[in-house]
Design an enzyme around this catalytic site. Structure first.
Site, PDB file in Angstrom:
ATOM      1  N   ASN A  77      -1.447 -28.575  -6.096  1.00 55.14           N
ATOM      2  CA  ASN A  77      -0.557 -27.465  -5.498  1.00 55.14           C
ATOM      3  C   ASN A  77       0.696 -28.426  -4.858  1.00 55.14           C
ATOM      4  OD1 ASN A  77      -0.407 -24.803  -3.966  1.00 55.14           O
ATOM      5  ND2 ASN A  77      -0.021 -26.261  -2.306  1.00 55.14           N
ATOM      6  N   GLU A  78       1.727 -27.660  -5.339  1.00 52.75           N
ATOM      7  CA  GLU A  78       3.039 -28.321  -5.135  1.00 52.75           C
ATOM      8  C   GLU A  78       3.153 -29.605  -4.953  1.00 52.75           C
ATOM      9  OE1 GLU A  78       4.103 -26.433  -1.446  1.00 52.75           O
ATOM     10  OE2 GLU A  78       5.063 -24.737  -2.543  1.00 52.75           O
ATOM     11  N   GLU A 124      -1.136 -22.468   9.403  1.00 53.96           N
ATOM     12  CA  GLU A 124      -0.567 -21.229   8.741  1.00 53.96           C
ATOM     13  C   GLU A 124      -1.362 -19.944   9.299  1.00 53.96           C
ATOM     14  OE1 GLU A 124       1.369 -23.237   4.977  1.00 53.96           O
ATOM     15  OE2 GLU A 124      -0.613 -22.431   4.452  1.00 53.96           O
ATOM     16  N   CYS A 153      -0.453 -48.722  -6.553  1.00 53.50           N
ATOM     17  CA  CYS A 153       0.892 -48.066  -6.989  1.00 53.50           C
ATOM     18  C   CYS A 153       1.688 -49.207  -7.374  1.00 53.50           C
ATOM     19  CB  CYS A 153       1.571 -47.121  -6.097  1.00 53.50           C
ATOM     20  SG  CYS A 153       0.406 -45.559  -6.127  1.00 53.50           S
ATOM     21  N   CYS A 203      -3.277 -40.672  -3.381  1.00 54.99           N
ATOM     22  CA  CYS A 203      -2.616 -41.775  -4.210  1.00 54.99           C
ATOM     23  C   CYS A 203      -2.915 -41.226  -5.348  1.00 54.99           C
ATOM     24  CB  CYS A 203      -3.305 -43.094  -3.944  1.00 54.99           C
ATOM     25  SG  CYS A 203      -3.035 -44.267  -5.046  1.00 54.99           S
ATOM     26  N   ARG A 217      -2.620 -32.500   3.729  1.00 60.74           N
ATOM     27  CA  ARG A 217      -2.917 -32.120   2.568  1.00 60.74           C
ATOM     28  C   ARG A 217      -1.926 -32.538   1.366  1.00 60.74           C
ATOM     29  NH1 ARG A 217      -0.837 -25.861   1.687  1.00 60.74           N
ATOM     30  NH2 ARG A 217       1.338 -26.299   2.524  1.00 60.74           N
ATOM     31  N   GLU A 266       3.973 -18.039  -5.608  1.00 65.44           N
ATOM     32  CA  GLU A 266       4.011 -17.662  -4.308  1.00 65.44           C
ATOM     33  C   GLU A 266       5.124 -17.266  -3.497  1.00 65.44           C
ATOM     34  OE1 GLU A 266       2.815 -20.960  -1.538  1.00 65.44           O
ATOM     35  OE2 GLU A 266       1.228 -21.649  -3.098  1.00 65.44           O
ATOM     36  N   CYS A 287       3.734 -42.849  -3.482  1.00 61.94           N
ATOM     37  CA  CYS A 287       2.856 -43.612  -2.692  1.00 61.94           C
ATOM     38  C   CYS A 287       3.252 -45.201  -3.141  1.00 61.94           C
ATOM     39  CB  CYS A 287       1.250 -43.247  -3.237  1.00 61.94           C
ATOM     40  SG  CYS A 287       0.132 -44.392  -2.491  1.00 61.94           S
ATOM     41  N   HIS A 316       1.210 -17.324   9.153  1.00 64.81           N
ATOM     42  CA  HIS A 316       2.095 -17.123   8.083  1.00 64.81           C
ATOM     43  C   HIS A 316       1.853 -15.758   7.446  1.00 64.81           C
ATOM     44  CE1 HIS A 316       3.724 -17.358   3.766  1.00 64.81           C
ATOM     45  NE2 HIS A 316       4.159 -18.732   4.073  1.00 64.81           N
TER      46      HIS A 316
HETATM   47  C1  GAL Z   1       3.580 -23.038   0.099  1.00 61.89           C
HETATM   48  C2  GAL Z   1       2.185 -23.695  -0.101  1.00 61.89           C
HETATM   49  C3  GAL Z   1       0.941 -22.987   0.247  1.00 61.89           C
HETATM   50  C4  GAL Z   1       1.239 -22.388   1.706  1.00 61.89           C
HETATM   51  C5  GAL Z   1       2.723 -21.965   1.831  1.00 61.89           C
HETATM   52  C6  GAL Z   1       3.094 -21.143   2.715  1.00 61.89           C
HETATM   53  O1  GAL Z   1       4.427 -24.336   0.193  1.00 61.89           O
HETATM   54  O2  GAL Z   1       1.912 -24.101  -1.362  1.00 61.89           O
HETATM   55  O3  GAL Z   1      -0.279 -23.595   0.189  1.00 61.89           O
HETATM   56  O4  GAL Z   1       1.320 -23.420   2.659  1.00 61.89           O
HETATM   57  O5  GAL Z   1       3.569 -22.849   1.249  1.00 61.89           O
HETATM   58  O6  GAL Z   1       3.696 -21.897   4.075  1.00 61.89           O
END
Ligand code: GAL
Length: 682
Positions: free
Chosen positions: A155-156, A363, A166, A121, A117, A315, A161, A366
């Protein structure tokens, strides 16, 4: 100071987290149980859709948003709001197969394959088109949903690239930057050295790992370009959302002090900022307090991206992380304390990754609020519920913000420049660690310190510290001079003002761009020490500081030498100086010394500047959030012993009791939030 309530409809702090219900669409019982448990845990918000593209658009042009609507409706009916993400961080397989150009290309010029993920590009017109299309559909369908609070774009984000698209955009960036004049670029990058001159912009490549990495100007400009390009990509997403739903604010979730892109450029495009915090709790390298001081630094960095309004903790884990070397459980009570730290630093939320553990896939181990066990009677669930309760007790503090009188000057492109420049040692520059260590000396004294660009307005601050400001941005020197002239106390260190934004060394003495006049010193040599080498700085009152890693040899102009080197061929030479200028003073510390020792100088500067210092026991953290209706003092005890701290008269929001002021007792790993009476004087 008026309160800046981010979400009046919620009326307090957000509590919730990433929720990925598309995994359980065939398990209505699970989805129903989620809602029940969310209410039990005091959750009022869920982040949906972060990685849902494959569920929204299972094949090209075939959109399915029914499941999302059902979930959002169901949550809203129970008083749970939605933060809705755009799904650009995870591409569906059909997209990668149909248009390989959307997949990221690494520094070696090789295109990555489908999978993982966050690996798209930023330039690909096809990717932009497809992302805009799904974003627009989301915004049209959900933009006026009463449960929608906020857009969470991608996300993050971060990274680079190196694909041909690019590379071509990089050349366009350079043409704009150097007025379409290749000779300007050649001069700025000093290309005649090693005969690296370009005849035309078409000859300039990105710094491929097997290509040109020897021109510092190019390497740093590539980083700036990557920030610009990624921001430009995010702008296309934001535009699509705002066209259909202009009233909904927009954020993206940052990481800690990521070296991948300059968050300040991205933050300009956002309504508010947020970040994901994953410290290594209870590691074997440091005390918990030190780990959490590092976390507080990152909270401060993110908060300072949009001063004057709260930010969001988007998060954190309620228990363990995954994928680190050691994934240790947060000990009992720590989740609550870490959550309160975020609030104390100015966050208006505590959000998790993630609500429920996934059964399979990455994950799966997690931490989550709801474990594979599936019940609400776990330790972690109880601790999360405790946070929900705690946020309720202090809800009136939402919308207030910490007020800082001190600033740490940190620039992303200075960080890149230090990495690129072949100055000193490749092992000991440690820019980020140095910034954090100096910042911590303010933190330890209960002094709130923002972390801002060297070009930012410093008018609200009394004390500013600029560690290792090797590269000066175009407005930096004038900004620092103004700050001092107007009464600020500024401290800079070794490695200040060596190069300009193109990585060209200043001629005529460091620190350049006129800063040697401000500090009244010129740095003539930089001595790089081996790890076991030591020197000392001796002050007239007998105080001594230990010197390691770096020592500059100064020529002193009209500055006063406060401390001199005790050893080596520069024995007796000035190492710490001060020069009065206008209404303020400019201090220069020419060598790396222990942060604790520099802390004594900071304390003196704070005293001179009239910024109150708090006498906190080691291991206790303090912050103050302020709003029109109240001053909220936060005390956090990161030690396993009870501690006593000096506090203002007011109401303890956890116990509801009045405190007379004076001494406040904190239990081991305990905390207090005091709504201070009157001015909150201690
Ligand atoms: C963050 C990410 C989440 C999940 C989390 C836990 O960096 O945005 O989607 O992966 O870490 O590892």
């Amino acid at each position: 100071m008026e309160k800046k309530i981010l979400f009046p409809q919620v009326g307090g702090f957000l509590h919730g987290g990433d929720y990925n219900p598309e995994q359980w669409l065939d398990r209505r019982d699970v989805l129903e149980e989620d809602v029940r448990l969310m209410k039990l845990a005091g959750v009022n918000c869920a982040t949906l859709g972060v990685f849902s593209w494959a569920s929204y658009e299972p094949s090209e042009g075939e959109f399915r948003f029914g499941w999302l609507e059902e979930v959002m409706d169901r949550l809203y009916a129970e008083g749970i709001y939605t933060i809705l993400a755009t799904p650009s961080a995870a591409k569906p397989a059909w997209l990668d197969r149909a248009w390989p150009e959307v997949m990221v290309t690494g520094a070696d010029g090789t295109r990555r394959r489908h999978g993982e993920r966050g690996n798209f590009c930023f330039s690909s017109p096809k990717y932009r088109e497809k992302v805009q299309s799904v974003d627009r559909k989301l915004a049209e369908r959900f933009g006026s949903h009463p449960g929608l609070l906020l857009w969470h774009v991608s996300n993050e984000v971060g990274g680079e690239c190196f694909c041909p698209l690019c590379a071509e955009r990089f050349r366009g960036h350079l043409r704009r930057r150097f007025d379409n004049d290749i000779e300007k670029l050649n001069r700025a990058w000093w290309t005649p050295f090693w005969g690296h001159c370009y005849n035309d912009f078409s000859q300039v490549d990105p710094p491929y790992s097997n290509g040109e990495n020897s021109i510092p100007g190019l390497v740093v400009e590539w980083k700036r370009f990557s920030t610009w390009n990624l921001t430009d990509f995010l702008k296309t997403e934001i535009r699509a959302l705002r066209e259909a739903a202009p009233q909904i604010p927009v954020t993206t979730n940052f990481m800690a002090f990521s070296q991948k892109l300059d968050y300040r450029e991205v933050a300009r495009e956002l309504s508010l900022v947020s970040w994901d915090s994953y410290p290594s709790f209870h590691n074997d390298r440091e005390a918990l307090y030190d780990t959490m001081a590092g976390t507080a630094f990152h909270h401060g960095l993110i908060r300072s991206l949009k001063p004057g309004i709260p930010y969001l903790l988007m998060e954190c884990t309620p228990s363990v992380v995954h994928g680190m070397d050691y994934n240790k459980q947060k000990r009992p009570g720590i989740h609550q304390l870490a959550s309160l730290q975020a609030i104390a630093c100015g966050s208006d939320s505590v959000m998790y990754f993630q609500w429920r553990k996934n059964r399979g896939g990455c994950e799966q181990h997690h931490g989550a609020v709801v474990d594979h066990l599936g019940t609400g009677d776990t330790r972690v669930f109880r601790e999360v519920s405790g946070v929900g309760e705690m946020l309720g007790r202090i809800r009136e503090a939402a919308g207030t913000v910490p007020e800082a009188k001190a600033a740490l000057l940190v620039d992303w492109d200075n960080r890149w420049s230090l990495q690129t420049g072949q100055l000193g040692s490749r092992h000991t520059k440690n820019y980020v660690e140095t910034c954090m260590a100096l910042w911590k000396e303010f933190f330890r004294r209960g002094v709130e310190m923002d972390i801002v660009s060297s070009e930012a307005s410093l008018s609200g601050y009394r004390v500013a510290v600029a560690p290792m400001m090797y590269m000066l941005r175009p407005g930096t020197a004038a900004n620092l001079k103004r700050f001092v002239e107007e009464g600020g106390l500024l401290l800079a260190t070794y490695m200040t003002g060596y190069v300009d934004q193109n990585q060209l060394c200043y001629m005529g003495g460091f620190p350049g761009d006129g800063l040697s006049e401000l500090f009244g010193v010129v740095s003539e040599e930089l001595d790089t020490l081996y790890p076991s080498d030591r020197n000392r700085i001796r002050f007239s009152d007998g105080e001594e500081w230990e010197v390691y890693d770096y020592a500059e040899i100064l020529r002193v102009g009209d500055a006063q030498a406060l401390g001199v080197y005790a050893e080596d061929y520069y024995q007796g030479g000035a190492a710490v100086t001060c020069r009065a200028s206008g209404k303020g003073k400019a201090y220069y510390v020419a060598a790396r010394t222990s942060p604790e020792q520099m802390g004594t100088l900071f304390e003196r500067m704070l005293g001179e500047a009239g910024v109150p210092v708090k006498r906190l026991p080691e291991g206790v953290e303090y912050h103050r959030r302020r709003g029109e209706e109240g001053i909220y003092d936060f005390y956090l005890n990161w030690t396993a012993q009870a501690q006593t701290v000096p506090c203002a008269e007011g109401t303890d929001l956890f116990t509801g009791l009045h405190t007379e002021g004076g001494a406040l007792k904190l239990e081991p790993l305990g905390a207090a939030v005091i709504l201070a009476d009157a001015q909150g004087n201690v």
